[in-house]
Structure formats: C-alpha cells, structure tokens
Design an enzyme around this catalytic site. Structure first.
Site, PDB file in Angstrom:
ATOM      1  N   CYS A   2       0.913  -1.698   0.007  1.00 26.63           N
ATOM      2  CA  CYS A   2      -0.235   0.049   0.123  1.00 26.63           C
ATOM      3  C   CYS A   2       0.639   1.084   0.626  1.00 26.63           C
ATOM      4  O   CYS A   2       0.422   1.965  -0.609  1.00 26.63           O
ATOM      5  CB  CYS A   2      -0.547   0.047   1.038  1.00 26.63           C
ATOM      6  N   TRP A  87      -0.701  -4.263   2.248  1.00 25.28           N
ATOM      7  CA  TRP A  87      -2.259  -4.842   2.387  1.00 25.28           C
ATOM      8  C   TRP A  87      -2.359  -5.403   1.826  1.00 25.28           C
ATOM      9  O   TRP A  87      -1.881  -5.688   0.791  1.00 25.28           O
ATOM     10  CB  TRP A  87      -3.248  -3.822   0.909  1.00 25.28           C
ATOM     11  N   ASN A 113       4.391  -2.014  -4.137  1.00 28.84           N
ATOM     12  CA  ASN A 113       2.797  -1.676  -4.319  1.00 28.84           C
ATOM     13  C   ASN A 113       2.414  -2.188  -6.093  1.00 28.84           C
ATOM     14  O   ASN A 113       2.945  -2.262  -6.648  1.00 28.84           O
ATOM     15  CB  ASN A 113       2.423  -0.379  -4.085  1.00 28.84           C
ATOM     16  N   GLY A 114       1.214  -3.095  -5.847  1.00 26.96           N
ATOM     17  CA  GLY A 114       0.771  -3.696  -7.319  1.00 26.96           C
ATOM     18  C   GLY A 114       0.412  -5.522  -6.593  1.00 26.96           C
ATOM     19  O   GLY A 114       0.899  -6.102  -5.841  1.00 26.96           O
ATOM     20  N   LYS A 507     -23.677  10.469 -13.667  1.00 25.68           N
ATOM     21  CA  LYS A 507     -21.884  10.567 -14.672  1.00 25.68           C
ATOM     22  C   LYS A 507     -21.850  11.581 -15.532  1.00 25.68           C
ATOM     23  O   LYS A 507     -21.394  12.258 -15.858  1.00 25.68           O
ATOM     24  CB  LYS A 507     -20.763   9.748 -13.841  1.00 25.68           C
ATOM     25  N   GLU A 510     -24.629  14.613 -15.671  1.00 21.89           N
ATOM     26  CA  GLU A 510     -23.976  16.322 -15.372  1.00 21.89           C
ATOM     27  C   GLU A 510     -22.990  16.367 -15.249  1.00 21.89           C
ATOM     28  O   GLU A 510     -22.451  17.649 -15.183  1.00 21.89           O
ATOM     29  CB  GLU A 510     -24.255  15.508 -13.405  1.00 21.89           C
ATOM     30  N   HIS A 526     -38.566  -3.001 -24.683  1.00 15.56           N
ATOM     31  CA  HIS A 526     -40.284  -2.043 -23.663  1.00 15.56           C
ATOM     32  C   HIS A 526     -40.469  -1.101 -24.002  1.00 15.56           C
ATOM     33  O   HIS A 526     -40.553  -0.085 -23.852  1.00 15.56           O
ATOM     34  CB  HIS A 526     -40.423  -2.458 -22.645  1.00 15.56           C
ATOM     35  N   LYS A 623     -22.888  20.246  -4.557  1.00 15.35           N
ATOM     36  CA  LYS A 623     -22.048  19.064  -4.171  1.00 15.35           C
ATOM     37  C   LYS A 623     -23.202  18.324  -2.569  1.00 15.35           C
ATOM     38  O   LYS A 623     -23.326  16.968  -2.819  1.00 15.35           O
ATOM     39  CB  LYS A 623     -20.940  18.964  -3.125  1.00 15.35           C
TER      40      LYS A 623
HETATM   41  C1  F6R Z   1     -24.263  12.961  -7.878  1.00 13.96           C
HETATM   42  C2  F6R Z   1     -24.350  13.132  -6.939  1.00 13.96           C
HETATM   43  C3  F6R Z   1     -25.828  12.958  -5.579  1.00 13.96           C
HETATM   44  C4  F6R Z   1     -25.964  13.094  -4.796  1.00 13.96           C
HETATM   45  C5  F6R Z   1     -27.028  13.098  -3.862  1.00 13.96           C
HETATM   46  C6  F6R Z   1     -27.109  12.645  -2.704  1.00 13.96           C
HETATM   47  O1  F6R Z   1     -22.759  12.169  -8.333  1.00 13.96           O
HETATM   48  O2  F6R Z   1     -23.426  13.448  -5.918  1.00 13.96           O
HETATM   49  O3  F6R Z   1     -26.206  13.159  -7.038  1.00 13.96           O
HETATM   50  O4  F6R Z   1     -25.602  11.409  -4.922  1.00 13.96           O
HETATM   51  O5  F6R Z   1     -26.889  14.856  -3.915  1.00 13.96           O
HETATM   52  O6  F6R Z   1     -26.228  13.515  -1.908  1.00 13.96           O
HETATM   53  P1  F6R Z   1     -25.578  12.674  -0.953  1.00 13.96           P
HETATM   54  O7  F6R Z   1     -25.214  11.495  -0.778  1.00 13.96           O
HETATM   55  O8  F6R Z   1     -24.620  13.616   0.557  1.00 13.96           O
HETATM   56  O9  F6R Z   1     -26.467  12.590   0.033  1.00 13.96           O
END
Ligand code: F6R
Length: 628
Positions: A2, A87, A113-114, A507, A510, A526, A623
């Site tokens: 690790c 690890w 490591n690896g 992903k 967004e 469907h 976030k």
């Molecule tokens: C997508 C993302 C969001 C969160 C969501 C819940 O990449 O980050 O969809 O997963 O807003 O957030 P938490 O996990 O902080 O409750």
C-alpha cells in the site's frame, strides 16, 4: 503493497533515517494496511570492507508494533533505507510476508505496491535454478530477480530495469542496495503513484506527496514507465524501457499551502484524483472490520447484536442520486445474501407517499454528506412510523449520523468533486459488509462462504488498481473521443449491475451535459429500443454470471438496429460483440459493480474533459443538497 517511502540522508545530518521512514509511513497509514516494515543500509563510508548488508524490521499489524521492535536500536546508525505499509494480496498478513524483502545475499531491500501477474511462472523458474524463497509474496520474486542481476552487474538501476522488463503487472517499487561499498537507491512506477524529491542534504520518495511535505514542497511525480535514481541532492529519471543513462525531464511541482493545489496532488481535477483514490478507500473501508477466520465482519459503531439483526424483517433504503444507486446495489446484496426483503425509495418520494412501516423494519439511509435534506426528512419520518434507523454515511458528526441510532462510516475521506465517485464505491463496500454481517447473523451465509466473500474482497484492491493505470485511463479517453459526437447515450445493465448502468448515465449527464439514460437491459425492448440508431451509443455492462447471456441478447438487439456498442465488463462473449471494448477484471458477481463503475467514471470524466466542461463544478449542481 500500500504505501512506500524511501530516503537517503547525508551522513552527519541531524535526522535519523528510521525516524524519517517511520514518520513517512505514518502519513501513509490512512491508505489502509495490515503490516509494515523498514529496511536500512549503513554506507560505512571510509570502511575498508566491501559491501554493507541490509537490516530489516517487519511486523504484522499497526505501525506501533514495528516501532516497538525498533526500540532495540538494531537499525540505528544507517542513513539510507526504504519503508512500507502492506495490504496483503499474495500471502496472508504476517511478519514474513511484510515488506521489505531481501534476496539471498542480503545486499538489497525492496518494497513494492501492486501485483506481479506472472509471479508464479517466474518463481518456478527461479526455484528450478536453486533460488530459495522465504515468503509467499509476488514481491519476493521481483526481489530475487533484482538480487541475481545485482550480484552479476553490481549496478542496482540496471538490475531493476532488467528485472522489470521480465515482469508483467503493475507496480510502484523502491529498492536500496549496496555492493562493493557503493550504495544505490532506485524506484520505478508502472501503475500505483510515486513521487520523489531532492533535499538539501538528501533525497526522498513516497507513494503520496503527503509523506514528502514535512521535508520539501518541491516534488516530482513519476509517470508510468519512469524509474528514478536518487542520491543526496541529485535525482535522475530514466525510462524503464529506455537506454541506461539517458535521462528524461519531469516537471518539479511546487506544493504551496494553497489547500486546493496541495490536495489535488498533481491531478488536474478533484474528480480524477478521487477516482484514482478508490483502491485506498477500499483499504480504509475494510481495515479493522474483517474477521477472516470467522468469515464475518465487525463494525466499530453499528452496535448490532446477532439477535437484533435476526429481528430485522424488512429493509427500506432511503437515499438520493448516486447514493440511491448504491442503495439499489444494496438491495440485490441484502436480498441475495441475507434473504431479507428490501425496498429502495427516492428519499424525496418516500416523504410524501404515505409509507407503510411494519414491525421489524430497518430504515437504512445512505448519504455521502449526511446533510441531504430529503434523506434526513425521510429517515426521520421512518423513525416516527416505528422503524429502527441506520445510516451508511461518509461524514462523522453530520446531521444524519447524529440522528441515526447506528452508523456505518464509509471512510472515503473528503469528497470535493461534485460528481460523486469514491463515496459511491465506499457505499457499495459498506453495503457488501453489512449484507455479509446480516447473512452470517441469520445463517444464510455459512462460515466457509463468509470466508470466501472476505477473500474475494481482499483480492479486489489489486483489480481496482489495474483499472487505474495511466494506460487504462488513456484507452478510455480514446474511446470517449471516438464517441464525442454521439447525440446521446444509453447505459444497459442487469441484476446487480443494473444500478451501475444508472450511475454511469448519471455521471455522464451531470458533468458533460449530454443526454444519457440508464436502463435495465431486459427493459430495453419495452420502449428505449425505439431510440437505437447509429448516432446513439450504447454502453453495455456485462459480467460473467447468471444474467450474462440475457444481457448479450440486448447487445444483439442494439447491433441489429445499427447502434454502436461499447462493451464494458469481464464477459468475453460481449466483448466480441462490441465495436469498442472496456475490459474489467473478473471478480464475484456481488463485487462486480465495484469494478464496473470505475471505467464508467473514467469515461464520463474524459468525455467531459474533451468537451471542455467544468468538471469539478458542473453547472446547476451543488455538492450537498440541503434544501428540499
Ligand atoms: C451525483 C451526486 C448526487 C448525490 C446526491 C445525494 O454525483 O453526487 O446525486 O449523490 O445529491 O448526496 P448525499 O450522498 O450527500 O446525500
């Protein structure tokens, strides 16, 4: 495997090499480990005698165990050495399997490591030539190869190069040696990270810049295929496959205490850094929790007795976004392994759908931040209706962990990129561990199967690391480039990988603002099949297992309508059908989501980067969504 450190200090300096190595290892502890060790070499300048010998101390368990051994002073008086936190992959965690390793002559100490993929073949070859092995590790094979070449050439850099050219796999490796009075410290990278720096009176190397920061802020990150020869005040970098003595230039990065620059560790974006951190997250998330002999796990804070776990008759999982996708994986795990019925709800829907909570219901809230308003409200409602509550959460002390009776912390570390990556895999690990604990408590998983599940989990880390080499990442970037003009993307998966299709699509949309939809592969016919045409790319996740042939037939249906396919996963038949292929190492079906999601994260990242999007701060997203 690790964490690596190595240092060479000029003699007469004030710092003691063992202290420097131990301090370095301490900063790497967060990566997770099960044993540690250091190996030093006294250069004996001025001595008439020829070579010095390495002295090694290794101990299973915490760093404190190693420090205890060092108290006897047997490693004092040296000024160059290497250290390691391991690890275990090849061979159980034990003093003898811990690194550093040495060869028969005791002229070198090597840490790694690896994984050396062809280690068995090489071991057999060396054994047939009379080499005796002292451990079960793949690392010792590399050590013996280096040691033999060193005995013949007396040149450590040349010997490491020769040995690495025989090795298939990926590695970060550091080796110290002395022959005929000449000391050398050399390291190389193909996969796991390594950074190096010169000091006023020495040179230092480590897996993570954090270990270098107490000594210097000017560091060089090695790239895959680099090797470095370190001496006090001088570093020379060459290519493993290049000409000996032909050095290459690598930029020196000044780490100032701008927190952002320091914590990005040289990555252009937090998202990429966090994707690459996932093997360490795995290490941390399972560290101290596994009970390999009993085939069981133990959570530090979740505080369930087996009788209480037996009393759970139903699980309601409440979460949002990416955490919800982890919740759907958890459903497959808990139902499949512990045979308890599970429902998964958008927290925002659960709040207003007049939910029914029967006796024996566990409401399981999953959240990275622990502050998502909808998740908090849904969990409180479930509790009011009589459910027991538990969270899988990344932030200790968050509102969710304070509100819930019990918590499984995911230990992913701070996640800064808005698009969740490492927090998601950490949630999957927590779900796997919880399903295993539930199954063991309820008798649906016996000791033998429990051990097998733990064994598979322990082997996951090197497989994750295979997905996180520069080469692998570059190959996914090339695929993203070929599909850059697609008008949309369909992600298909089935069974436990159905939520991975959802997550892959989330992903991509967004961070790159392109339309992407995740679908259960069996549902495609469907409705979504109407979308199929050459301008719509379909990513199909398929792993060998119960539903592999069903997913293959979805691929055939897309192909028959002229839709381009990117085949993701370990299923060879699907790979034969895809125009583009993203191969993923094989693991158990239950753990396959943890590997399959990584290339999808990389695909989204590279796609967005190629489009010039603001990856860490995508438009309109926060976030943590602390409002309804
Ligand atoms: C997508 C993302 C969001 C969160 C969501 C819940 O990449 O980050 O969809 O997963 O807003 O957030 P938490 O996990 O902080 O409750």
């Amino acid at each position: 495997m690790c964490g690596i450190v190595g240092a060479w200090l000029n003699q007469g300096g004030t710092e003691n090499i063992t202290d420097v190595l131990i301090e370095g290892l301490r900063t790497l502890e967060y990566r997770g480990y099960d044993s540690s060790g250091i190996g030093v070499l006294r250069t004996d300048i001025g001595s008439e005698s020829s070579s010095s010998f390495v002295r090694i101390a290794r101990r299973q368990g915490r760093l404190a165990n190693l420090e205890e051994v060092l108290k006897d002073g047997s490693l004092q008086g040296a000024n160059v050495g290497v250290g390691h936190t391991r690890w275990a992959t090849h061979g159980e965690p034990s003093d003898g399997n811990a690194h550093p390793h040495t060869d028969g002559s005791n002229h070198i100490a090597l840490v790694h490591n690896g994984i050396i993929e062809n280690y068995l073949e090489l071991r057999r070859e060396l054994e047939s030539e009379g080499v005796l092995f002292a451990s079960e590790t793949d690392t010792e094979v590399l050590t013996q190869l280096v040691g033999r070449a060193y005995g013949q050439t007396g040149d450590l850099a040349a010997s490491l190069r020769l040995a690495l050219r025989r090795v298939a796999g990926y590695y970060a490796v550091a080796v110290v040696g002395n022959q005929n009075g000449a000391t050398e410290l050399v390291c190389a990278r193909q996969g796991p990270p390594l950074c190096i720096a010169t000091l006023e009176d020495g040179a230092i190397l480590a897996s993570d810049v954090l270990a270098l920061l107490p000594h210097t802020r000017d560091v060089t990150y090695l790239i895959d295929g680099d090797m470095a020869i370190l001496k006090p005040g001088v570093i020379s970098i060459e290519r493993i496959d290049g000409e000996p003595g032909t050095s290459v230039e690598r930029e020196v990065t000044h780490i100032d205490w701008d927190a952002e620059a320091a914590s990005k560790s040289g990555y252009p974006h937090f998202m990429l850094k966090e994707i690459f951190e996932q093997p360490e997250v795995l290490g941390r998330a399972i560290f101290d929790r596994l009970k390999p002999l009993e085939g069981d796990v133990e959570f530090e804070g979740a505080g369930w007795t087996s009788a209480e776990l037996n009393g759970i008759g139903r699980v309601q999982i409440l979460a949002c976004g990416t955490a919800l996708h982890a919740g759907i994986v958890a459903r497959y795990l808990i139902e499949g392994l512990a045979r308890i019925p599970v429902e998964v709800d958008f927290a925002s829907e659960y709040r207003y759908c007049d939910p029914v909570v029967s006796p024996g219901t566990l409401a399981l809230a999953i959240s990275q931040s622990g502050e998502t308003a909808d998740t908090l409200a849904a969990m409180r409602l479930a509790r009011e209706l009589g459910a027991q509550t538990m969270s899988i959460c990344n932030v200790q002390g968050s509102t969710l962990t304070r509100d819930c009776g019990r918590n499984i912390l995911t230990h992913a570390g701070p996640e800064i990129g808005v698009a969740s990556t490492k927090a998601f895999t950490a949630q999957l690990i927590a779900a796997y561990l919880f399903a295993l604990r539930l199954g063991r408590a309820r008798g649906t998983i016996d000791e033998t199967n429990g051990r097998k599940m733990i064994e598979e989990l322990r082997h996951l880390r090197p497989k994750m690391e295979q997905l996180l080499t520069q080469e692998y990442s570059d190959s996914i970037r090339a695929i993203a480039k070929r599909h850059i003009n697609a008008k949309g993307f369909l992600f298909l998966g089935r069974g436990v990988n159905y939520p991975i299709a959802l997550e892959g699509a989330l992903k991509l949309k967004e961070i790159s603002y392109v339309h992407a939809e995740g679908y259960a592969a069996g549902e495609m016919k469907h409705g979504p099949i109407a979308l199929i045409e050459p301008a719509l790319t379909t990513l199909v996740i398929n792993t060998e297992g119960r539903v592999a042939d069903k997913v293959r037939s979805a691929i055939e249906q897309v192909k028959a309508r002229g839709g381009p396919i990117i085949a993701v996963g370990s299923d060879p038949e699907s790979q034969r059908l895809g125009e583009d292929v993203i191969d993923v190492p094989k693991t158990s079906e239950w753990l396959s989501p943890l590997l399959n999601v990584i290339p999808l994260q990389l695909f989204s990242y590279h796609f967005a980067d190629l489009k010039g999007c603001d990856i860490d701060k995508p438009r309109n997203l926060a976030k943590s969504v602390t409002v309804e």
